[in-house]
Design a protein around this motif. Structure first.
Motif, short mmCIF file in Angstrom:
data_model
loop_
_atom_site.label_atom_id
_atom_site.label_comp_id
_atom_site.label_asym_id
_atom_site.label_seq_id
_atom_site.Cartn_x
_atom_site.Cartn_y
_atom_site.Cartn_z
N THR A 1 0.84 -1.20 0.00
CA THR A 1 0.00 0.00 0.00
C THR A 1 0.87 1.25 0.00
N LEU A 2 0.58 2.16 -0.92
CA LEU A 2 1.33 3.41 -0.99
C LEU A 2 0.97 4.29 0.19
N LYS A 3 2.01 4.70 0.94
CA LYS A 3 1.81 5.63 2.06
C LYS A 3 1.97 7.07 1.58
N GLY A 4 2.92 7.30 0.67
CA GLY A 4 3.17 8.64 0.17
C GLY A 4 4.62 8.77 -0.24
N TRP A 5 5.06 10.04 -0.33
CA TRP A 5 6.42 10.34 -0.76
C TRP A 5 7.09 11.25 0.26
N TYR A 6 8.27 10.84 0.68
CA TYR A 6 9.09 11.65 1.58
C TYR A 6 10.20 12.23 0.72
N CYS A 7 10.29 13.54 0.70
CA CYS A 7 11.27 14.22 -0.15
C CYS A 7 12.32 14.90 0.74
N ASP A 8 13.56 14.56 0.51
CA ASP A 8 14.68 15.18 1.22
C ASP A 8 15.29 16.25 0.34
N ILE A 9 15.55 17.40 0.90
CA ILE A 9 16.32 18.42 0.19
C ILE A 9 17.79 18.09 0.47
N THR A 10 18.55 17.89 -0.60
CA THR A 10 19.93 17.42 -0.49
C THR A 10 20.80 18.13 -1.53
N ARG A 11 22.08 18.03 -1.35
CA ARG A 11 22.98 18.38 -2.45
C ARG A 11 22.83 17.30 -3.51
N PRO A 12 23.19 17.60 -4.76
CA PRO A 12 23.13 16.55 -5.78
C PRO A 12 23.92 15.31 -5.35
N ALA A 13 23.40 14.15 -5.71
CA ALA A 13 23.98 12.86 -5.30
C ALA A 13 25.23 12.54 -6.10
#
Length: 170
Positions: A84-96
């Motif tokens: 089941t999809l809970k959602g999306w967690y988005c991290d603000i980061t420097r480019p990988a």
């Protein structure tokens, strides 16, 4: 380019840095690397349950994570053990960066949560970002981080009202 074959998935260590130190390190299956976007899949790497109030991350959850070499964020699709999809967690980061089997990302404190149906879009940890001192140490990175959060927030709100493609993984 596909990064794995059905017989032997390629593994990478995801290393999340914060303030120059390793915040967490976990093993993930490398799904794709097209030269710009790197996608991996991993089980919840935290210990036990983490209840944020708006979502619970718990053992058995599966994260499909998308990192970019040219964007200042990572988007992580979160599913429960039953899919089941809970959602999306988005991290603000420097480019990988991907160095051999090590995917390194520097967390810049800002986060965004988007619920599975798109009705809840929450900006997180803005107080931590302000307290981090990044604006004083690296104004360029701080500006890129806030612009990335604003971009994701706008995309998420369009998703919740107009249902365009989410997450922004293209």
């Amino acid at each position: 380019m596909s990064a794995n074959s059905p017989e032997s998935p390629q593994r990478v260590d995801v290393v999340l840095l914060k303030a120059g130190r390793t915040k967490i390190r976990y093993e993930a299956e490398l799904l794709t690397d097209d030269g710009t976007r790197i996608s991996v899949r991993a089980p919840w790497a935290g210990e036990g349950v983490r209840d944020f109030g708006f979502v619970r991350f718990e053992p058995g959850d599966v994260f499909t994570e998308h990192f970019w070499r040219d964007r200042w964020y990572a988007v992580k699709e979160v599913r429960s053990s039953d899919g089941t999809l809970k959602g999306w967690y988005c991290d603000i980061t420097r480019p990988a960066t991907l160095n051999g089997a090590e995917l390194v990302v520097e967390d810049l404190d800002l986060d965004l949560w988007v619920s599975a149906d798109g009705t809840d879009v929450l900006r997180l940890d803005e107080d931590e970002f302000e307290e981090s001192g990044l604006r004083e140490r690296d104004q360029g990175a701080a500006s890129a981080a806030t612009a990335a959060l604003d971009e994701l927030d706008a995309l998420a709100h369009r998703f919740s009202t107009d249902a365009p493609h989410w997450p922004p993984i293209s």
